[in-house]
Design an enzyme around this catalytic site. Structure first.
Site, PDB file in Angstrom:
ATOM      1  N   SER A  66       0.787  -1.241   0.000  1.00  0.00           N
ATOM      2  CA  SER A  66       0.000   0.000   0.000  1.00  0.00           C
ATOM      3  C   SER A  66       0.814   1.284   0.000  1.00  0.00           C
ATOM      4  CB  SER A  66      -0.964   0.006   1.182  1.00  0.00           C
ATOM      5  OG  SER A  66      -2.025  -0.887   0.928  1.00  0.00           O
ATOM      6  N   TYR A 172     -11.013   2.480   4.616  1.00  0.00           N
ATOM      7  CA  TYR A 172      -9.876   2.189   3.741  1.00  0.00           C
ATOM      8  C   TYR A 172     -10.290   1.194   2.675  1.00  0.00           C
ATOM      9  CZ  TYR A 172      -4.834   1.299   2.913  1.00  0.00           C
ATOM     10  OH  TYR A 172      -3.573   1.191   2.389  1.00  0.00           O
ATOM     11  N   ASN A 174      -9.063  -0.338  -1.175  1.00  0.00           N
ATOM     12  CA  ASN A 174      -8.124  -0.369  -2.300  1.00  0.00           C
ATOM     13  C   ASN A 174      -8.754   0.154  -3.582  1.00  0.00           C
ATOM     14  OD1 ASN A 174      -5.704  -1.562  -1.097  1.00  0.00           O
ATOM     15  ND2 ASN A 174      -6.991  -3.351  -0.738  1.00  0.00           N
ATOM     16  N   GLY A 310       3.236  -0.393   3.702  1.00  0.00           N
ATOM     17  CA  GLY A 310       2.424  -1.297   2.888  1.00  0.00           C
ATOM     18  C   GLY A 310       2.889  -2.726   3.026  1.00  0.00           C
TER      19      GLY A 310
END
Length: 364
Positions: A66, A172, A174, A310
């Site tokens: 991330s 959150y 993606n 990440g």
């Protein structure tokens, strides 16, 4: 236990001790780079491959998970500075094919306030889990070279209920960054990899960073990451250094090195990539977890630190900086992953240990 030290390593035994102890806590290999008032320190601990004695690299390539989001956010904001993208424009203006809620702005994508379902799955407050793209266990291992198109991921997300009305919460996802990358491509007419090269990699001389798209390859040299899973009652461990990252897309697919991450993040925080007002926007956190536009703000005993770490299967990145970019910590970690994410506590410990040592002056 192999160690590898260069630069001012002889003067920073506490850093070497920290990475050796963390390697013993469950990581296969750790490469750490610290740039501060003492200069640059680079070291590594663990091993390059399981069962091998080869020393881990200190500037090998690794999957940054991330931390990719910060590169995407910076690219979007650089295009805002060029007048190509409107930060508060509806994302639907750029991507009409999805029929997005017109209230969702580009800013909301970068700040995770759009409310859209995360295509890699959601954990709800009541403990309910709603699955998305498979990313655990045998299902992921068997499909780790499968290609997902960004459009597929977006449509999967949009087929699920939203978390909240746009702009009214934080979650959150993606998918926000899959959409942000598509906005970059639509606004410029070029691939994200090409824009990344033009905006960031070329100007900063970053040669070890890749936006791989659907390619499973990782440039040499690199340390190795692994995945442990159960198959017909048998535990198996496979090398997943090569894997197709398109299942997470722009949420976490990039590859870099500790040197490139330092070059990039120190330049970004030092004001060399964004105009002052856009850097200030990026670094203004929302109230829930302190997330700005693709970056976390963390208050420490040593002052504010900005970061975006990440992790992906078998590999992780740490990327921290002081507000002026003068002190950075970048790291690449590899390990044996599993469906239970059993490395997670050690990963949390690693982050805290490094922040304490580098930014708070705690050398215990």
């Amino acid at each position: 236990m192999s160690t590898n030290v260069s630069g001012q390593g002889q003067d920073r035994p506490e850093l070497q001790k920290a990475i050796e102890e963390l390697a013993e806590s469950g990581f296969a290999g750790i490469q750490l780079r610290v740039n501060d008032e003492q200069g640059e320190w680079v070291g590594s601990a663990g091993s390059r491959e399981l069962g091998q004695s080869a020393k881990p690299l200190t500037n090998g390539h690794f999957r940054i998970g991330s931390s990719t989001k910060n590169f995407v956010a910076t690219s979007v904001l650089m295009l805002v500075a060029e007048g190509r993208i409107g930060l508060d424009a509806p994302a639907d203006d750029y991507l009409p094919e999805f029929g997005l809620d017109r209230r969702i702005t580009v800013r909301m994508l970068l700040q995770h306030t759009s409310g859209i379902f995360n295509h890699t799955g959601e954990l709800y407050e009541d403990g309910t889990i709603v699955l998305g793209v498979p990313w655990q266990g045998k299902a992921w291992v068997d499909n780790r070279f499968k290609t997902y198109l960004p459009e597929e991921l977006v449509r999967l997300s949009l087929s699920k209920p939203t978390r909240f009305a746009p702009g009214t919460g934080w979650s959150y996802a993606n998918t926000n960054y899959v959409l942000a990358r598509l906005v970059v491509e639509k606004a410029t007419g070029r691939s994200f990899a090409e824009e990344l090269q033009r905006l960031i990699l070329e100007p900063l001389g970053m040669t070890g960073t890749v936006a791989p798209g659907a390619s499973p390859e990782i440039p040499e040299p690199h340390n190795h990451g692994y995945y442990r899973y159960e198959d017909a009652g048998q535990e198996r461990t496979v090398d997943v250094t090569r894997q197709n990252p398109s299942w997470v897309g722009a949420g976490g697919d990039m590859i870099s090195t500790t040197k490139d991450l330092h070059t990039y993040f120190s330049a970004l925080m030092g004001g060399k990539l964004l105009p002052a007002e856009l850097l200030a926007e990026m670094r203004t956190p929302e109230a829930t977890v302190g997330y700005g536009l693709g970056v976390f703000a963390q208050e420490t005993e040593g002052g504010t630190v900005f970061h975006h770490n990440g992790a992906t299967m078998g590999s992780a990145a740490l990327m921290y900086s002081t507000p002026d970019g003068s002190k950075t910590l970048t790291a690449g970690l590899t390990w044996v992953d599993d469906a239970d994410l059993s490395i997670a506590p050690a990963f949390q410990t690693a982050q805290q240990r490094f922040v304490d040592a580098v930014f708070c002056g705690k050398l215990g």
